[in-house]
Enzyme design. Structure first.
Site, PDB file in Angstrom:
ATOM      1  CG  ASP A 186     -16.371   1.329   5.654  1.00 46.62           C
ATOM      2  OD1 ASP A 186     -15.929   1.936   4.666  1.00 46.62           O
ATOM      3  OD2 ASP A 186     -15.660   1.067   6.638  1.00 46.62           O
ATOM      4  NE  ARG A 229      -3.453   2.523   2.607  1.00 40.35           N
ATOM      5  CZ  ARG A 229      -4.446   2.760   3.461  1.00 40.35           C
ATOM      6  NH1 ARG A 229      -4.817   1.809   4.325  1.00 40.35           N
ATOM      7  NH2 ARG A 229      -5.084   3.914   3.468  1.00 40.35           N
ATOM      8  CE1 TYR A 248     -11.170   6.600  -0.632  1.00 41.39           C
ATOM      9  CE2 TYR A 248     -13.340   6.407   0.372  1.00 41.39           C
ATOM     10  CZ  TYR A 248     -11.985   6.116   0.375  1.00 41.39           C
ATOM     11  OH  TYR A 248     -11.449   5.355   1.373  1.00 41.39           O
TER      12      TYR A 248
HETATM   13  P1  NAD Z   1      -4.423  -5.785   6.757  1.00 38.92           P
HETATM   14  O1  NAD Z   1      -3.206  -5.829   5.895  1.00 38.92           O
HETATM   15  O2  NAD Z   1      -4.300  -5.493   8.190  1.00 38.92           O
HETATM   16  O3  NAD Z   1      -5.188  -7.177   6.637  1.00 38.92           O
HETATM   17  C1  NAD Z   1      -5.326  -7.897   5.464  1.00 38.92           C
HETATM   18  C2  NAD Z   1      -5.020  -9.370   5.728  1.00 38.92           C
HETATM   19  O4  NAD Z   1      -5.238 -10.063   4.484  1.00 38.92           O
HETATM   20  C3  NAD Z   1      -3.582  -9.661   6.166  1.00 38.92           C
HETATM   21  O5  NAD Z   1      -3.566 -10.388   7.362  1.00 38.92           O
HETATM   22  C4  NAD Z   1      -3.020 -10.478   5.006  1.00 38.92           C
HETATM   23  O6  NAD Z   1      -2.091 -11.470   5.404  1.00 38.92           O
HETATM   24  C5  NAD Z   1      -4.269 -11.091   4.424  1.00 38.92           C
HETATM   25  N1  NAD Z   1      -4.133 -11.542   3.035  1.00 38.92           N
HETATM   26  C6  NAD Z   1      -3.495 -10.910   2.026  1.00 38.92           C
HETATM   27  N2  NAD Z   1      -3.596 -11.624   0.900  1.00 38.92           N
HETATM   28  C7  NAD Z   1      -4.328 -12.737   1.201  1.00 38.92           C
HETATM   29  C8  NAD Z   1      -4.768 -13.850   0.440  1.00 38.92           C
HETATM   30  N3  NAD Z   1      -4.494 -13.949  -0.867  1.00 38.92           N
HETATM   31  N4  NAD Z   1      -5.467 -14.815   1.076  1.00 38.92           N
HETATM   32  C9  NAD Z   1      -5.746 -14.711   2.389  1.00 38.92           C
HETATM   33  N5  NAD Z   1      -5.364 -13.677   3.152  1.00 38.92           N
HETATM   34  C10 NAD Z   1      -4.661 -12.694   2.559  1.00 38.92           C
HETATM   35  O7  NAD Z   1      -5.411  -4.728   6.032  1.00 38.92           O
HETATM   36  P2  NAD Z   1      -6.597  -3.832   6.610  1.00 38.92           P
HETATM   37  O8  NAD Z   1      -6.160  -2.426   6.599  1.00 38.92           O
HETATM   38  O9  NAD Z   1      -7.108  -4.404   7.855  1.00 38.92           O
HETATM   39  O10 NAD Z   1      -7.662  -3.963   5.445  1.00 38.92           O
HETATM   40  C11 NAD Z   1      -8.180  -5.181   4.991  1.00 38.92           C
HETATM   41  C12 NAD Z   1      -8.981  -4.988   3.747  1.00 38.92           C
HETATM   42  O11 NAD Z   1     -10.245  -4.379   4.024  1.00 38.92           O
HETATM   43  C13 NAD Z   1      -8.333  -4.088   2.695  1.00 38.92           C
HETATM   44  O12 NAD Z   1      -8.595  -4.592   1.411  1.00 38.92           O
HETATM   45  C14 NAD Z   1      -9.044  -2.776   2.874  1.00 38.92           C
HETATM   46  O13 NAD Z   1      -8.931  -1.969   1.751  1.00 38.92           O
HETATM   47  C15 NAD Z   1     -10.434  -3.295   3.114  1.00 38.92           C
HETATM   48  N6  NAD Z   1     -11.427  -2.378   3.675  1.00 38.92           N
HETATM   49  C16 NAD Z   1     -12.518  -2.138   2.927  1.00 38.92           C
HETATM   50  C17 NAD Z   1     -13.521  -1.332   3.380  1.00 38.92           C
HETATM   51  C18 NAD Z   1     -14.678  -1.068   2.470  1.00 38.92           C
HETATM   52  O14 NAD Z   1     -15.326  -0.063   2.583  1.00 38.92           O
HETATM   53  N7  NAD Z   1     -14.953  -1.909   1.483  1.00 38.92           N
HETATM   54  C19 NAD Z   1     -13.418  -0.749   4.646  1.00 38.92           C
HETATM   55  C20 NAD Z   1     -12.266  -1.002   5.415  1.00 38.92           C
HETATM   56  C21 NAD Z   1     -11.276  -1.833   4.906  1.00 38.92           C
HETATM   57  C1  G6P Z   2     -13.015   3.763   4.138  1.00 35.23           C
HETATM   58  C2  G6P Z   2     -13.283   3.131   2.811  1.00 35.23           C
HETATM   59  C3  G6P Z   2     -12.523   1.855   2.684  1.00 35.23           C
HETATM   60  C4  G6P Z   2     -11.053   2.082   2.928  1.00 35.23           C
HETATM   61  C5  G6P Z   2     -10.846   2.723   4.262  1.00 35.23           C
HETATM   62  C6  G6P Z   2      -9.389   3.117   4.395  1.00 35.23           C
HETATM   63  O1  G6P Z   2     -13.582   3.012   5.159  1.00 35.23           O
HETATM   64  O2  G6P Z   2     -14.643   2.873   2.556  1.00 35.23           O
HETATM   65  O3  G6P Z   2     -12.755   1.316   1.414  1.00 35.23           O
HETATM   66  O4  G6P Z   2     -10.352   0.863   2.897  1.00 35.23           O
HETATM   67  O5  G6P Z   2     -11.628   3.881   4.373  1.00 35.23           O
HETATM   68  O6  G6P Z   2      -9.115   3.462   5.690  1.00 35.23           O
HETATM   69  P1  G6P Z   2      -7.617   3.587   6.234  1.00 35.23           P
HETATM   70  O7  G6P Z   2      -7.845   3.996   7.634  1.00 35.23           O
HETATM   71  O8  G6P Z   2      -7.014   2.215   6.084  1.00 35.23           O
HETATM   72  O9  G6P Z   2      -6.944   4.613   5.393  1.00 35.23           O
HETATM   73 MN    MN Z   3     -14.813   1.529   0.687  1.00 31.31          MN
END
Ligand code: NAD
Ligand code: G6P
Ligand code: MN
Length: 440
Positions: free
Chosen positions: A170, A93, A263
């Protein structure tokens, strides 16, 4: 009441403990019989899982809890897969954010070149989860919030058309919570909204209370001055997020008839964003220094003491929309929710095969999108350009095409020219050697 078996994919995520606490708080409406974690990084997952095991033992010893790196064990006998993986984790990232900034371009997790790079890593990881689910629990549903959700959703639509996967975000929920505070309502569920767009790229066109009173005039007046910074200061919001909520004031000025997703600032004010970015320290650094350290040290403290009171983990309240979605499917509630779905005519004057974020009624067979109607030139033009970027990224991944990816970067509204796009792309190719398909 039926009890469910859930696997959280990305068990090692910083969001996992918050989601576990949220699932525990919602057990009356979504009862669990089993909870599993799955991750491909066993060591990272173990810390989170051992702490959650203690919390579950204290609060819900009846839930059968386990964690694994073995797909068959993880994906067998589950009703729901809740997926939040980050392929390449925070070090990648950081590169997604810093490489474009070196070229004077927006460096962001999901928008612009950074989002494109992350998409090229995420597609394979999410498709793998879909395949495990289809193989080991073919009746299960995947609720996916792995980013970049727009690109992942286009990839699953095209490459796994039969998969029972719903892609969600979210951000609208978070913004709606702020809107509710602004107009003085107890929570977002006291509002009825109309919204359309793409993921991290959309607009509210109507916001009413439950009696049908129009809340837009009050919101418009407030947001024009303060963006989405609510009247009562909350200590929870970090400075960089607060800046984003404040900047919504300028984004909203582009079309005062609507309320924008935050965004959009990356596409409409990229010069401002770059000028206010530090190329040496981006959001990834903030997250690694704060959220990641905080969550992992709290988990370690809990493990060491053998009790949950030893570490501070926060419930992820607003992730309760995940439970709303799971219960909608499990109990056919027909709840109205924003989901990322194929357009299929919902927006009349927009491509049928674009993945759009719109209100849907959700029941046992999944989402039924509501009609949006015609959208104006401004939004339609922006969305067409961005949808093309997202489709070109999936083309590039599928065809291993450098050309398509160069086109995707060039078309992104965050990138000023094809030559800048090429320079960024060449750096991204280099940085993503271990993750992207080899491009020719
Ligand atoms: P993080 O790096 O703490 O956690 C991600 C985990 O995924 C890690 O433990 C990693 O080992 C694991 N991982 C990576 N590739 C993998 C694979 N191929 N198979 C199984 N596990 C795998 O990241 P985070 O900041 O906690 O975020 C997690 C995800 O949630 C990110 O994609 C983030 O963008 C997403 N997110 C989305 C929203 C949303 O609105 N859609 C909101 C918050 C976070
Ligand atoms: C929001 C978005 C997510 C994104 C997150 C990033 O919740 O909807 O898609 O992953 O923000 O937050 P962070 O704290 O990791 O920058
Ligand atoms: Mn999002």
């Amino acid at each position: 009441m039926k009890k469910f078996s859930v696997v959280i994919a990305g068990g090692g995520s910083t969001f996992t403990p918050g989601i576990v606490l949220m699932l525990l708080a919602n057990r009356d409406r979504f009862p669990l019989r089993a909870l599993k974690f799955y991750d491909n990084d066993g060591a990272r997952q173990e810390t989170i899982a051992e702490a959650c095991k203690i919390i579950l033992r204290e609060q819900a010893p009846d839930i059968d809890f386990s964690y694994t790196t073995d797909p068959k064990t993880a994906f067998s006998d589950v009703d729901f897969v809740m997926a939040h993986i980050r392929v390449g984790k925070y070090p990648m990232r950081e590169k997604d954010e810093k490489i474009p900034l070196r070229h004077g371009v927006v460096g962001q997790e999901t928008c612009g070149p950074g989002g494109i790079a992350y998409g090229m890593r995420s597609i394979g990881g999410v498709l793998e989860l879909v395949d495990y689910m289809q193989q080991y629990s073919p009746n299960a549903w995947m609720l996916n919030y792995s980013n970049p959700a727009a690109i992942v959703a286009e990839a699953t639509r095209r490459l796994r058309p039969q998969a029972k996967i719903l892609n969600i975000c979210d951000m609208p929920i978070g913004i709606e919570g702020r809107m509710a505070q602004i107009v003085g309502l107890p929570d977002r569920k006291a509002m009825r909204v109309r919204y359309y767009g793409l993921n991290h790229f959309g607009w509210w066109t109507s916001i009413e209370d439950q009696n049908g009173n129009d809340l837009m005039p009050k919101l418009r007046e407030y947001v024009a001055k303060n963006g989405y910074v609510p009247p009562a200061k909350d200590e929870h919001t970090e400075a960089s997020w607060n800046d984003t909520f404040a900047k919504a004031k300028d984004v909203q000025a582009l079309d005062p008839d609507t309320m924008p997703n935050t965004y959009l600032k990356y596409y409409l004010f990229p010069d401002y964003v770059v000028a206010h970015s530090n190329p040496e320290r981006t959001r990834a650094n903030e997250v690694m220094d704060h959220r990641e350290k905080q969550v992992f040290s709290a988990c370690r403290a809990i493990i060491e003491a053998g009790k949950s009171s030893a570490g501070e983990l926060e419930i992820d309240e607003h992730a309760s929309y995940i439970v709303d979605l799971a219960t909608a499917i499990a109990f056919n509630t027909q709840a109205r929710m924003l989901l990322i779905v194929p357009n299929n005519g919902a927006i009349h004057n927009f491509d049928a095969d674009a993945m759009v974020e719109i209100p849907c009624l959700v029941g046992k067979n999944g989402p039924e999108p509501l009609t949006v109607g015609d959208i104006p030139h401004f939004q339609k033009g922006l969305m067409s350009q961005q949808v093309a970027v997202e489709k070109l990224v999936v083309d590039a991944w599928e065809q291993h095409s450098y050309q398509k990816l160069w086109q995707a970067l060039t078309l992104s509204k965050t990138v000023p020219s094809a030559s800048v796009a090429k320079a960024i792309l060449d750096d991204l190719v280099e940085a993503n050697r271990d993750y992207w398909p080899e491009l020719h």
